[in-house]
Design a protein around this motif. Structure first.
Motif, PDB file in Angstrom:
ATOM      1  N   VAL A   1       2.854   4.230  38.128  1.00  0.00           N
ATOM      2  CA  VAL A   1       2.466   3.000  38.810  1.00  0.00           C
ATOM      3  C   VAL A   1       2.010   3.227  40.251  1.00  0.00           C
ATOM      4  N   ILE A   2       2.644   4.149  40.956  1.00  0.00           N
ATOM      5  CA  ILE A   2       2.325   4.376  42.370  1.00  0.00           C
ATOM      6  C   ILE A   2       1.225   5.428  42.443  1.00  0.00           C
ATOM      7  N   PRO A   3       0.003   5.025  42.803  1.00  0.00           N
ATOM      8  CA  PRO A   3      -1.157   5.911  42.673  1.00  0.00           C
ATOM      9  C   PRO A   3      -1.035   7.238  43.414  1.00  0.00           C
ATOM     10  N   ASP A   4      -0.532   7.216  44.643  1.00  0.00           N
ATOM     11  CA  ASP A   4      -0.508   8.437  45.454  1.00  0.00           C
ATOM     12  C   ASP A   4       0.632   9.382  45.092  1.00  0.00           C
ATOM     13  N   ALA A   5       1.574   8.918  44.275  1.00  0.00           N
ATOM     14  CA  ALA A   5       2.751   9.731  43.953  1.00  0.00           C
ATOM     15  C   ALA A   5       2.420  10.719  42.845  1.00  0.00           C
ATOM     16  N   GLU A   6       2.178  11.962  43.228  1.00  0.00           N
ATOM     17  CA  GLU A   6       1.892  12.999  42.228  1.00  0.00           C
ATOM     18  C   GLU A   6       3.179  13.462  41.540  1.00  0.00           C
ATOM     19  N   ASP A   7       4.267  13.429  42.296  1.00  0.00           N
ATOM     20  CA  ASP A   7       5.580  13.749  41.732  1.00  0.00           C
ATOM     21  C   ASP A   7       6.629  12.861  42.384  1.00  0.00           C
ATOM     22  N   ILE A   8       7.727  12.673  41.662  1.00  0.00           N
ATOM     23  CA  ILE A   8       8.810  11.803  42.143  1.00  0.00           C
ATOM     24  C   ILE A   8      10.142  12.445  41.817  1.00  0.00           C
ATOM     25  N   SER A   9      11.096  12.287  42.740  1.00  0.00           N
ATOM     26  CA  SER A   9      12.467  12.724  42.460  1.00  0.00           C
ATOM     27  C   SER A   9      13.428  11.618  42.857  1.00  0.00           C
ATOM     28  N   VAL A  10      14.608  11.659  42.273  1.00  0.00           N
ATOM     29  CA  VAL A  10      15.654  10.674  42.579  1.00  0.00           C
ATOM     30  C   VAL A  10      16.877  11.416  43.102  1.00  0.00           C
ATOM     31  N   THR A  11      17.255  11.095  44.328  1.00  0.00           N
ATOM     32  CA  THR A  11      18.456  11.683  44.934  1.00  0.00           C
ATOM     33  C   THR A  11      19.636  10.747  44.735  1.00  0.00           C
ATOM     34  N   VAL A  12      20.752  11.281  44.300  1.00  0.00           N
ATOM     35  CA  VAL A  12      21.996  10.513  44.205  1.00  0.00           C
ATOM     36  C   VAL A  12      22.965  11.051  45.249  1.00  0.00           C
ATOM     37  N   VAL A  13      23.464  10.157  46.095  1.00  0.00           N
ATOM     38  CA  VAL A  13      24.464  10.523  47.094  1.00  0.00           C
ATOM     39  C   VAL A  13      25.832  10.130  46.545  1.00  0.00           C
ATOM     40  N   HIS A  14      26.708  11.107  46.384  1.00  0.00           N
ATOM     41  CA  HIS A  14      28.021  10.853  45.805  1.00  0.00           C
ATOM     42  C   HIS A  14      28.984  10.295  46.855  1.00  0.00           C
ATOM     43  N   PRO A  15      30.072   9.659  46.419  1.00  0.00           N
ATOM     44  CA  PRO A  15      31.030   9.078  47.378  1.00  0.00           C
ATOM     45  C   PRO A  15      31.568  10.078  48.397  1.00  0.00           C
ATOM     46  N   ASP A  16      31.630  11.375  48.037  1.00  0.00           N
ATOM     47  CA  ASP A  16      32.130  12.366  48.997  1.00  0.00           C
ATOM     48  C   ASP A  16      31.051  12.831  49.977  1.00  0.00           C
ATOM     49  N   GLY A  17      29.848  12.253  49.899  1.00  0.00           N
ATOM     50  CA  GLY A  17      28.777  12.598  50.830  1.00  0.00           C
ATOM     51  C   GLY A  17      27.826  13.663  50.326  1.00  0.00           C
ATOM     52  N   SER A  18      28.178  14.355  49.259  1.00  0.00           N
ATOM     53  CA  SER A  18      27.289  15.372  48.709  1.00  0.00           C
ATOM     54  C   SER A  18      26.128  14.696  47.986  1.00  0.00           C
ATOM     55  N   ALA A  19      25.028  15.423  47.833  1.00  0.00           N
ATOM     56  CA  ALA A  19      23.837  14.855  47.210  1.00  0.00           C
ATOM     57  C   ALA A  19      23.303  15.803  46.154  1.00  0.00           C
ATOM     58  N   GLU A  20      22.630  15.237  45.161  1.00  0.00           N
ATOM     59  CA  GLU A  20      21.980  16.038  44.129  1.00  0.00           C
ATOM     60  C   GLU A  20      20.754  15.300  43.612  1.00  0.00           C
ATOM     61  N   THR A  21      19.809  16.045  43.061  1.00  0.00           N
ATOM     62  CA  THR A  21      18.629  15.452  42.447  1.00  0.00           C
ATOM     63  C   THR A  21      18.943  15.169  40.981  1.00  0.00           C
ATOM     64  N   ALA A  22      18.960  13.883  40.632  1.00  0.00           N
ATOM     65  CA  ALA A  22      19.373  13.476  39.282  1.00  0.00           C
ATOM     66  C   ALA A  22      18.196  13.261  38.353  1.00  0.00           C
ATOM     67  N   GLY A  23      16.979  13.262  38.891  1.00  0.00           N
ATOM     68  CA  GLY A  23      15.796  13.100  38.061  1.00  0.00           C
ATOM     69  C   GLY A  23      14.574  13.538  38.844  1.00  0.00           C
ATOM     70  N   ALA A  24      13.612  14.151  38.183  1.00  0.00           N
ATOM     71  CA  ALA A  24      12.390  14.606  38.852  1.00  0.00           C
ATOM     72  C   ALA A  24      11.282  14.788  37.832  1.00  0.00           C
ATOM     73  N   THR A  25      10.052  14.500  38.239  1.00  0.00           N
ATOM     74  CA  THR A  25       8.923  14.649  37.328  1.00  0.00           C
ATOM     75  C   THR A  25       8.423  16.085  37.271  1.00  0.00           C
ATOM     76  N   ASP A  26       8.854  16.926  38.191  1.00  0.00           N
ATOM     77  CA  ASP A  26       8.455  18.338  38.190  1.00  0.00           C
ATOM     78  C   ASP A  26       9.537  19.141  38.900  1.00  0.00           C
ATOM     79  N   ARG A  27       9.945  20.250  38.297  1.00  0.00           N
ATOM     80  CA  ARG A  27      11.020  21.060  38.869  1.00  0.00           C
ATOM     81  C   ARG A  27      10.664  21.621  40.243  1.00  0.00           C
ATOM     82  N   ARG A  28       9.376  21.761  40.533  1.00  0.00           N
ATOM     83  CA  ARG A  28       9.000  22.385  41.803  1.00  0.00           C
ATOM     84  C   ARG A  28       9.405  21.527  43.000  1.00  0.00           C
ATOM     85  N   VAL A  29       9.459  20.191  42.829  1.00  0.00           N
ATOM     86  CA  VAL A  29       9.832  19.356  43.969  1.00  0.00           C
ATOM     87  C   VAL A  29      11.342  19.299  44.172  1.00  0.00           C
ATOM     88  N   VAL A  30      12.087  19.728  43.157  1.00  0.00           N
ATOM     89  CA  VAL A  30      13.548  19.780  43.306  1.00  0.00           C
ATOM     90  C   VAL A  30      13.925  20.766  44.407  1.00  0.00           C
TER      91      VAL A  30
END
Length: 244
Positions: free
Chosen positions: A48-77
Motif C-alpha cells: 500500500v505504501i508506494p515508497d516502502a521497498e521493505d518494511i520491518s516491525v520492531t517489538v519492544v518488550h516490557p523489559d526494554g529489549s527489542a526484536e524484529t518480529a516481522g520483515a519483508t526482507d532479511r537484509r533490513v533486519v
C-alpha cells in the motif's frame, strides 16, 4: 495541519489500502502467533505504501529489549539489529519519543553511525519509523526502508499510521491472550494440586481412621517440618502408596 489521506491519494490507492486493511483484519482475527500476524502486517503495508521497498516491525518488550518480529526482507533486519545493539537509532527514537522519525543515511552518519553503516551496507538511503503505541504504552515501531533518499512524505506517514494502529491491535491482543493462557495454566496446576492433596487426605483417612481435617493437618505439619510445598508432600505420599 492534519494530513488527510483521502484528499491526497488516488482513488485506486485508497481502494488498495482499504482492501489490504480488510484482509489484515481477517488475518488478525485468526489465532496466529504474534510473529505470523506481524509478518502479514508488514507484507500488507508494503503493498500500500508506494515508497516502502521493505518494511520491518520492531517489538519492544516490557523489559526494554527489542526484536524484529516481522520483515519483508532479511537484509533490513540487520539495520534493526544494529540499532538494538547500539541502543539508539531512528527506530528506537520513534519508540522513545512516540513520534515518527524520518532519516537518511547522510543525515544519520553523525547521529546514528551504527544505523547509517548498516543501512549503507544494504543500499538503504531513506528510513521512516513510526511508534506503535496504545494508551501511551510503547509496543514497538513500524519501519519503512527505501533506496531513494527522497522517499517518504507526510502522506506516507499518514498511511503508516493506519498500519501502526493495526500493529497495536495485534500486539495487544497477543499479550492479552498470552496472559490468559498463563492464567489458565496456573489454574490447571492449582486444580491438579488440589486433586492430589484431596487424594492424599483420603489415603491418610483410610490408613489411620482419621477425619478429613486431621488428615489435612498432618499433611501441613509434614510440609512445614521439611519446608516442602504441600502439593509435593501429597505427591510423594501418593507415589509411595502406588509403588508395587
Amino acid at each position: 495541519m492534519q494530513v488527510s489521506i483521502e484528499d491526497h491519494l488516488p482513488t485506486s490507492q485508497l481502494d488498495e489500502a482499504s482492501e489490504a486493511l480488510e484482509e489484515l483484519a481477517g488475518v488478525l482475527a485468526d489465532d496466529l502467533s504474534l510473529s505470523d500476524a506481524l509478518q502479514q502486517l508488514a507484507e500488507s503495508a508494503s503493498k500500500v505504501i508506494p515508497d516502502a521497498e521493505d518494511i520491518s516491525v520492531t517489538v519492544v518488550h516490557p523489559d526494554g529489549s527489542a526484536e524484529t518480529a516481522g520483515a519483508t526482507d532479511r537484509r533490513v533486519v540487520v539495520i534493526d539489529q544494529d540499532q538494538y545493539a547500539a541502543g539508539d537509532g531512528p527506530c528506537l527514537e520513534a519508540a522513545r519519543t512516540l513520534r515518527p522519525v524520518r532519516a537518511t543515511v547522510r543525515e544519520g552518519r553523525e547521529r546514528w553511525p551504527d544505523f547509517a553503516r548498516a543501512a549503507e551496507g544494504v543500499g538503504v538511503r531513506a528510513y521512516l519509523s513510526a511508534p506503535i503505541v496504545i494508551e501511551e504504552q510503547v509496543l514497538g515501531a513500524l519501519n519503512l526502508f527505501s533506496t531513494d533518499e527522497s522517499a517518504f512524505d507526510p502522506f506516507d506517514e499518514a498511511l503508516l499510521r493506519l498500519f501502526t494502529t493495526a500493529a497495536s491491535t495485534a500486539i495487544t491482543g497477543f499479550r492479552r491472550n498470552e496472559r490468559s493462557r498463563a492464567l489458565i495454566a496456573h489454574l490447571e496446576r492449582a486444580l491438579g494440586s488440589r486433586a492430589e492433596i484431596d487424594q492424599a487426605k483420603g489415603v491418610l483417612m483410610a490408613a489411620h481412621g482419621i477425619s478429613a481435617a486431621e488428615a489435612f493437618s498432618r499433611l501441613v505439619e509434614e510440609s512445614q517440618r521439611h519446608n516442602t510445598k504441600l502439593r509435593d508432600v501429597a505427591g510423594n505420599l501418593l507415589a509411595s502408596v502406588r509403588k508395587p
